[in-house]
Enzyme design. Structure first.
Site, short mmCIF file in Angstrom:
data_model
loop_
_atom_site.label_atom_id
_atom_site.label_comp_id
_atom_site.label_asym_id
_atom_site.label_seq_id
_atom_site.Cartn_x
_atom_site.Cartn_y
_atom_site.Cartn_z
N GLU A 1 4.61 -1.04 6.33
CA GLU A 1 3.83 -0.42 5.25
C GLU A 1 4.70 -0.18 4.02
O GLU A 1 4.30 -0.47 2.89
CB GLU A 1 3.20 0.89 5.71
N ASN B 1 4.28 -2.10 0.48
CA ASN B 1 4.02 -1.32 -0.74
C ASN B 1 5.01 -1.68 -1.84
O ASN B 1 4.63 -1.77 -3.02
CB ASN B 1 4.07 0.18 -0.46
N ARG C 1 -6.99 -3.90 -0.30
CA ARG C 1 -6.06 -2.93 0.27
C ARG C 1 -6.87 -1.79 0.87
O ARG C 1 -7.90 -1.38 0.34
CB ARG C 1 -5.10 -2.37 -0.79
#
Length: 125
Positions: free
Chosen positions: A56, A60, A114
């Site tokens: 993650e 990002n 997303r």
């Protein structure tokens, strides 16, 4: 007697293929804490959680920090005693409103399909 401690830094390009490299590196580093065979098994939640949080964070950086442009991401892994620390750093555009970005289901890129759960997952794990 010296405390059980170690650290490493991995710097890599912000390309999607390197997300897997970061996951595997974090998992390998964790094995230095002398985990049992069950803890090394990717189906066991502890290791899976670390790998998910790393994924993650790196994703990002790629999508939001650098907006798809290639730059560097730094991953620092440390342990002191039985505590593991994982720091993922980019030097991208930053987050205008961190509180808003940390709200579950919030995404600044809805056109990229997303889910807006990255910070929620990282914080939970």
């Amino acid at each position: 007697m010296k405390e059980n401690t170690n650290e490493m830094i991995l710097v890599f390009d912000s390309i999607p293929a390197n997300e897997g490299l970061a996951r595997v590196t974090a998992a390998s580093f964790c094995t230095q804490l002398n985990p049992t065979l069950e803890e090394v098994d990717p189906t066991v939640p502890q290791l899976a959680d670390i790998k998910t949080a790393v994924s993650e964070a790196v994703t990002n950086c790629i999508i939001h920090g650098y907006e798809g442009k290639i730059n560097k991401i730094e991953m620092k892994l440390q342990y002191h005693g039985n505590e593991l620390y994982v720091h993922i750093t980019d030097y991208g555009i930053g987050i205008a409103d961190i509180e808003k970005a940390m709200e579950p289901m919030y995404t600044s890129k809805p056109d990229h399909e997303r889910s807006g759960m990255g910070f929620t997952f990282m914080e939970a794990f």
